[in-house]
Design an enzyme around this catalytic site. Structure first.
Site, PDB file in Angstrom:
ATOM      1  N   LEU A   1     -40.845  58.875  32.193  1.00 36.40           N
ATOM      2  CA  LEU A   1     -40.665  60.316  31.938  1.00 36.40           C
ATOM      3  C   LEU A   1     -39.197  60.701  32.082  1.00 36.40           C
ATOM      4  O   LEU A   1     -38.822  61.546  32.902  1.00 36.40           O
ATOM      5  CB  LEU A   1     -41.564  61.172  32.837  1.00 36.40           C
ATOM      6  CG  LEU A   1     -43.072  60.991  32.664  1.00 36.40           C
ATOM      7  CD1 LEU A   1     -43.842  61.966  33.555  1.00 36.40           C
ATOM      8  CD2 LEU A   1     -43.511  61.164  31.211  1.00 36.40           C
TER       9      LEU A   1
ATOM     10  N   THR B   1     -36.046  47.925  16.174  1.00 39.92           N
ATOM     11  CA  THR B   1     -35.495  48.791  15.139  1.00 39.92           C
ATOM     12  C   THR B   1     -34.759  48.000  14.054  1.00 39.92           C
ATOM     13  O   THR B   1     -34.277  46.887  14.305  1.00 39.92           O
ATOM     14  CB  THR B   1     -34.503  49.780  15.805  1.00 39.92           C
ATOM     15  OG1 THR B   1     -33.772  50.466  14.801  1.00 39.92           O
ATOM     16  CG2 THR B   1     -33.502  49.057  16.700  1.00 39.92           C
ATOM     17  N   ASP B   2     -34.608  48.623  12.893  1.00 44.81           N
ATOM     18  CA  ASP B   2     -33.810  47.995  11.828  1.00 44.81           C
ATOM     19  C   ASP B   2     -32.308  48.052  12.141  1.00 44.81           C
ATOM     20  O   ASP B   2     -31.517  47.363  11.503  1.00 44.81           O
ATOM     21  CB  ASP B   2     -34.098  48.654  10.469  1.00 44.81           C
ATOM     22  CG  ASP B   2     -33.794  50.149  10.429  1.00 44.81           C
ATOM     23  OD1 ASP B   2     -33.381  50.727  11.457  1.00 44.81           O
ATOM     24  OD2 ASP B   2     -33.984  50.760   9.342  1.00 44.81           O
ATOM     25  N   GLU B   3     -31.925  48.871  13.121  1.00 37.62           N
ATOM     26  CA  GLU B   3     -30.484  49.026  13.395  1.00 37.62           C
ATOM     27  C   GLU B   3     -29.848  47.748  13.928  1.00 37.62           C
ATOM     28  O   GLU B   3     -28.629  47.609  13.913  1.00 37.62           O
ATOM     29  CB  GLU B   3     -30.251  50.177  14.379  1.00 37.62           C
ATOM     30  CG  GLU B   3     -30.754  51.486  13.837  1.00 37.62           C
ATOM     31  CD  GLU B   3     -30.173  52.713  14.522  1.00 37.62           C
ATOM     32  OE1 GLU B   3     -29.158  52.605  15.216  1.00 37.62           O
ATOM     33  OE2 GLU B   3     -30.759  53.795  14.339  1.00 37.62           O
TER      34      GLU B   3
ATOM     35  N   TYR C   1     -26.489  51.444  21.351  1.00 37.23           N
ATOM     36  CA  TYR C   1     -27.958  51.452  21.256  1.00 37.23           C
ATOM     37  C   TYR C   1     -28.457  50.200  20.531  1.00 37.23           C
ATOM     38  O   TYR C   1     -29.302  49.460  21.054  1.00 37.23           O
ATOM     39  CB  TYR C   1     -28.445  52.708  20.517  1.00 37.23           C
ATOM     40  CG  TYR C   1     -29.868  52.583  20.012  1.00 37.23           C
ATOM     41  CD1 TYR C   1     -30.943  52.564  20.897  1.00 37.23           C
ATOM     42  CD2 TYR C   1     -30.142  52.467  18.644  1.00 37.23           C
ATOM     43  CE1 TYR C   1     -32.251  52.434  20.443  1.00 37.23           C
ATOM     44  CE2 TYR C   1     -31.445  52.324  18.182  1.00 37.23           C
ATOM     45  CZ  TYR C   1     -32.499  52.309  19.082  1.00 37.23           C
ATOM     46  OH  TYR C   1     -33.791  52.164  18.628  1.00 37.23           O
TER      47      TYR C   1
ATOM     48  N   LYS D   1     -30.717  47.005  21.830  1.00 36.63           N
ATOM     49  CA  LYS D   1     -32.008  46.628  21.249  1.00 36.63           C
ATOM     50  C   LYS D   1     -31.958  45.179  20.743  1.00 36.63           C
ATOM     51  O   LYS D   1     -32.919  44.424  20.896  1.00 36.63           O
ATOM     52  CB  LYS D   1     -32.393  47.564  20.101  1.00 36.63           C
ATOM     53  CG  LYS D   1     -32.769  48.971  20.518  1.00 36.63           C
ATOM     54  CD  LYS D   1     -34.004  49.056  21.397  1.00 36.63           C
ATOM     55  CE  LYS D   1     -35.282  48.723  20.644  1.00 36.63           C
ATOM     56  NZ  LYS D   1     -36.479  48.948  21.526  1.00 36.63           N
TER      57      LYS D   1
ATOM     58  N   ASN E   1     -36.265  54.322  10.267  1.00 36.38           N
ATOM     59  CA  ASN E   1     -36.286  55.651  10.911  1.00 36.38           C
ATOM     60  C   ASN E   1     -37.654  56.309  10.819  1.00 36.38           C
ATOM     61  O   ASN E   1     -38.189  56.473   9.717  1.00 36.38           O
ATOM     62  CB  ASN E   1     -35.282  56.582  10.227  1.00 36.38           C
ATOM     63  CG  ASN E   1     -33.870  56.311  10.653  1.00 36.38           C
ATOM     64  OD1 ASN E   1     -33.365  55.198  10.440  1.00 36.38           O
ATOM     65  ND2 ASN E   1     -33.211  57.280  11.246  1.00 36.38           N
ATOM     66  N   ASN E   2     -38.167  56.726  11.961  1.00 36.20           N
ATOM     67  CA  ASN E   2     -39.454  57.421  12.008  1.00 36.20           C
ATOM     68  C   ASN E   2     -39.266  58.926  12.035  1.00 36.20           C
ATOM     69  O   ASN E   2     -38.264  59.424  12.544  1.00 36.20           O
ATOM     70  CB  ASN E   2     -40.189  57.060  13.298  1.00 36.20           C
ATOM     71  CG  ASN E   2     -40.824  55.694  13.295  1.00 36.20           C
ATOM     72  OD1 ASN E   2     -41.880  55.505  13.865  1.00 36.20           O
ATOM     73  ND2 ASN E   2     -40.196  54.708  12.659  1.00 36.20           N
TER      74      ASN E   2
ATOM     75  N   HIS F   1     -20.528  55.074  12.547  1.00 33.39           N
ATOM     76  CA  HIS F   1     -21.762  55.494  11.861  1.00 33.39           C
ATOM     77  C   HIS F   1     -22.197  54.492  10.783  1.00 33.39           C
ATOM     78  O   HIS F   1     -21.504  54.320   9.774  1.00 33.39           O
ATOM     79  CB  HIS F   1     -21.484  56.858  11.209  1.00 33.39           C
ATOM     80  CG  HIS F   1     -22.705  57.609  10.801  1.00 33.39           C
ATOM     81  ND1 HIS F   1     -22.633  58.876  10.265  1.00 33.39           N
ATOM     82  CD2 HIS F   1     -24.020  57.300  10.852  1.00 33.39           C
ATOM     83  CE1 HIS F   1     -23.844  59.306   9.996  1.00 33.39           C
ATOM     84  NE2 HIS F   1     -24.707  58.365  10.344  1.00 33.39           N
TER      85      HIS F   1
END
Ligand code: NAD
Ligand code: TDX
Length: 356
Positions: free
Chosen positions: A33, A132-134, A158, A162, A187-188, A292
């Site tokens: 949390l 993730t795809d990142e 990030y 991952k 991306n979701n 980016h």
């Protein structure tokens, strides 16, 4: 029983809710949390005997081992993570701690548990790691989409954290034989997404008639997938994925950020017209995110062919459902936006606007 970590966050909560809608197998949720995890997301399960929420850290070995011993799950699905790229740029420490160190401790706890299982229980056990795809880095416009054999090239704190966690999961399989599965998703978007991510942030700002921050030239491309399609992909991989394999999950829905923001403005204008005219007037180009990534795109042929999975939503239908959800749940956004979060958001955009 299945054991879901990070189940009070955006994707985890959608996964748990969908799971219990579709079947009766109980779910044990472990979630720290953090600002991103909200009891509210699972409030509809408060009286449901099939669901247990435990507040705690994946890195708390004593707690996780005790939970595993007590509940004897047949599978662990690891959604727990720090997940927001901008936050990782301003403060990477939590990302290293949860995504790398936390995953390491979780793997060790699970390995100890799995080693004590015998027979069918041991054979059927799975550790599914949600990624993730990142981790694959950034694509140029003409590059082919990311496949499972694309080399890892993470660019943000990030995605590096991952990527590190994916490597740990892989190593725990190759070295110790732990029966792992990894999914790398694009991306979701959908209900219960924290309003720091592009789509809920834009909806929140636009409804308050506030500026809509678009980073750089707005031409960075993301491949969007509705969260319930991600959840269905994860269920398929858990059910039928080959141990040790990774599966890319994506929506085949590449869009420039500006196109997404304009679509959101137009959808809100249709549902809640204003006297001031189109909400596109609120779009504001702000300083770009450092490092980016230009474009992400997922080649999802493996999961489609091997596991017969495909998304149920088009981007248009998924976005329409999502816009309606946020319109019907504005009090949810207000509740999750605590004082601490609000000051982070205001500071982030004040700085970007000053620079732009
Ligand atoms: P989120 O930030 O909404 O939720 C993360 C959840 O993990 C929160 O409930 C948080 O309280 C919990 N958590 C954080 N640290 C923890 C810890 N140490 N121990 C226990 N719980 C902890 O994130 P999300 O968007 O739901 O993402 C879930 C997973 O899916 C992440 O692993 C993320 O990397 C991955 N993913 C996200 C996307 C996306 O578009 N959001 C796409 C692909 C993959
Ligand atoms: O205010 C904004 N303005 C803007 O232009 C925000 C918050 C984002 N953007 C851009 C940056 C990205 O190109 O929109 C795009 C999407 O941004 P995010 O919603 O922050 O997502 P992204 O950085 O692409 O990462 C997401 O997808 C992959 C999730 O946050 C990750 O957890 C997931 O792994």
């Amino acid at each position: 029983m299945i054991f879901v970590t990070g189940g009070a966050g955006f994707i985890g909560a959608n996964f748990v809710l969908d799971w219990l809608d579709l079947q009766d197998e109980p779910v044990l949720t472990l979630d720290k949390l953090t600002y991103a995890g909200n009891r509210d997301n699972l409030a509809s399960l408060d009286q449901d005997p099939r669901h247990t929420l435990v507040v705690g850290d994946i890195g708390d070995t004593a707690l996780v081992r005790a939970l595993l011993k007590l509940h004897r799950p047949r599978a662990i699905l690891n959604f727990a993570a720090e997940s927001h790229v901008d936050r990782s740029i301003y403060g990477p420490a939590d990302f290293i701690q949860t995504n790398i160190v936390g995953t390491f401790h979780l793997l060790e706890s699970v390995r100890a548990y799995w080693n004590e299982l015998g027979g069918k229980e041991r054979e059927n056990f799975r550790f599914l790691h949600v990624s993730t795809d990142e981790v694959y880095g950034s694509l140029a416009p003409q590059d082919p989409a990311f496949s499972e054999s694309t080399p890892y090239a993470p660019n943000s704190p990030y995605s590096a954290s991952k990527a590190a966690s994916d490597h740990l999961v892989r190593a725990w399989h190759h070295t110790y034989g732990l029966p792992v599965l990894t999914t790398n998703c694009s991306n979701n978007y959908g209900p219960y997404q924290f309003p720091e991510k592009l789509i809920p942030l834009i909806l929140h700002q636009a409804l308050a008639d506030k500026p809509l921050p678009v980073y750089g030239d707005g031409q960075n491309v993301r491949d969007w997938l509705h969260v319930s399609d991600h959840a269905s992909g994860i269920r398929r991989v858990l059910e039928a994925g080959r141990v040790g394999e990774t599966y890319n999950i994506g929506g085949n829905s590449e869009l420039a950020n500006l196109t997404v923001v304009e679509a959101l403005c137009d959808a809100l204008d249709r549902h809640r017209p204003t006297a001031q005219g189109s909400r596109r007037r609120l779009i504001q180009f702000v300083t770009d995110r450092p490092g980016h990534d230009r474009r992400y795109a997922i080649d999802a042929r493996k999961i489609r062919k091997e596991l017969d999975w495909q998304p149920a939503h088009s981007f248009a239908s998924g976005l329409e459902q999502t816009v309606r959800w946020y319109l019907d749940h504005q009090e949810w956004s207000e509740r999750v936006l605590s004082g601490a979060y609000r000051s982070w958001l205001e500071q982030n955009y004040a700085e970007r606007r000053q620079e732009a």
